[in-house]
Design an enzyme around this catalytic site. Sequence first.
Site, PDB file in Angstrom:
ATOM      1  N   ASP A  42      59.798  52.053 -40.619  1.00  0.00           N
ATOM      2  CA  ASP A  42      59.478  51.598 -39.271  1.00  0.00           C
ATOM      3  C   ASP A  42      60.386  50.427 -38.950  1.00  0.00           C
ATOM      4  O   ASP A  42      60.766  49.661 -39.845  1.00  0.00           O
ATOM      5  CB  ASP A  42      58.020  51.179 -39.119  1.00  0.00           C
ATOM      6  CG  ASP A  42      57.638  51.047 -37.649  1.00  0.00           C
ATOM      7  OD1 ASP A  42      57.202  52.061 -37.064  1.00  0.00           O
ATOM      8  OD2 ASP A  42      57.808  49.950 -37.077  1.00  0.00           O
TER       9      ASP A  42
ATOM     10  N   CYS B  60      53.838  63.034 -29.332  1.00  0.00           N
ATOM     11  CA  CYS B  60      52.488  63.107 -28.770  1.00  0.00           C
ATOM     12  C   CYS B  60      52.571  63.077 -27.251  1.00  0.00           C
ATOM     13  O   CYS B  60      51.886  62.302 -26.589  1.00  0.00           O
ATOM     14  CB  CYS B  60      51.596  61.990 -29.302  1.00  0.00           C
ATOM     15  SG  CYS B  60      52.271  60.324 -29.072  1.00  0.00           S
TER      16      CYS B  60
END
Length: 448
Positions: A284, A384
């Site tokens: 990340d 998403c």
Amino acid sequence: MKIQTNNPRVLAVQTLARVKDGAYSNLQLNQVIKKHDLSDADRRLLTTLVYGVIQHRLTLAYWLEPFVANKKLDDWVRELLYTALFQMQYLDKIPQHAVFNESIEVAKILGHVGIRKFVTGILHDISRKGLRDISAIEDNIEALSVKFSLPIWLIKTLIEQNGLTETQSMLATINDVPRQSVRVNTVLSSVDDVTLSLENEGFSVKKSEVARDALVISGGYVAGTKAYQSGWITIQDESAMLPVESLQLNQHVKTILDAAAAPGGKTTQMAQMISSEASITALDIHQHKVKLIQDNAKRLGVGDRVEALSLDARDVPSHFAHQQFDRILVDAPCSGLGLLRRKPEIRYDKTLADVNHLAELQLEILSAVSQNLAKNGIIVYSTCTILQQENDNVVNLFLKEHPDFELVRTQTAHNLKADREEMTLQIYPHDYHTDGFFVATFQKIDVD
């Protein structure tokens, strides 16, 4: 404004004002719930008011506008009037006189006598004149926008990509209460044992028809259960579990890269499916989110299978210059428009320009990490969101620029949408009442 109170309507108005100012609804709500000693009923009312007003903001604004005209209102006063309208129109168990009395009490607590009188006047005006009818709006797109509280650009885009009938079916469920689902951590427990544990604590539990090792539950605060505290479950939407299912993990897979991993839901899902000889490198860009991945992996007992690093996924080729991975997951940063039930403010924050910018970033990440995929390896690309700009368009551009990859059919444990013609898998919010999700699966091939 610092007011010491546990009144759920006051807390809802204050929370909504902060969200309108840019705060995230779920984070604000969690902070308020942790800070205040609320009964279960008050916590439910607070949550319902906050999410309900955010979800229906454009509808509520349409109803309120004739009564306030061009008056300049403080944010909290507008949010208070929205909460009153929401309760009147969407919560049939609360009588109108109770809504009025409680709203006037909130105005008294948060404001001065002038504001209390103003709020009282508006509410009685609404009661006398009634609310204007949405069906009176002549423009069909505007009417859909007001009715379902979605921006016009999004309504237009959904209709262009899916047709009017399919879009209307989607919109009809977009403001429903999201289902609560968990993934069972099979490293520490089993679906049957977790089901029994949750039922013993008063939860209603049923197996998911969407994802393997998933349970749909209702009846309380999951994070306070023995199952959660023991690391037997993690909270995750059913459709969010599908990208990992499509990675086709097996005993021959030894090295996995999770290119955009925080907070670690999919990382830990992979970790419970791999052999003891396999390992996951989870990335990340933000260091504080790397800690989230590490903490989640530790809580679920799979910390030894995950190495979490702070790295921009676009730098993978230079950072891992001599390393190849058997599997790569790119759960890409996206607009999140598949999460409208769970994060309702997203609909107001995003623009078409944002979507197009994100699509460029997604392609950059996918192109970068693909350089580190082993021969015959598999990359799963997921988002998403429900817009083609970030889904099919990115897939097609990637294939055009990378002839050494082919698109293979996305597979899931429950063989979802078995009769679909597409190789990719698009889950819309109304398909299974889950979050909207898109999954594409690529395989590296030999090119002569």
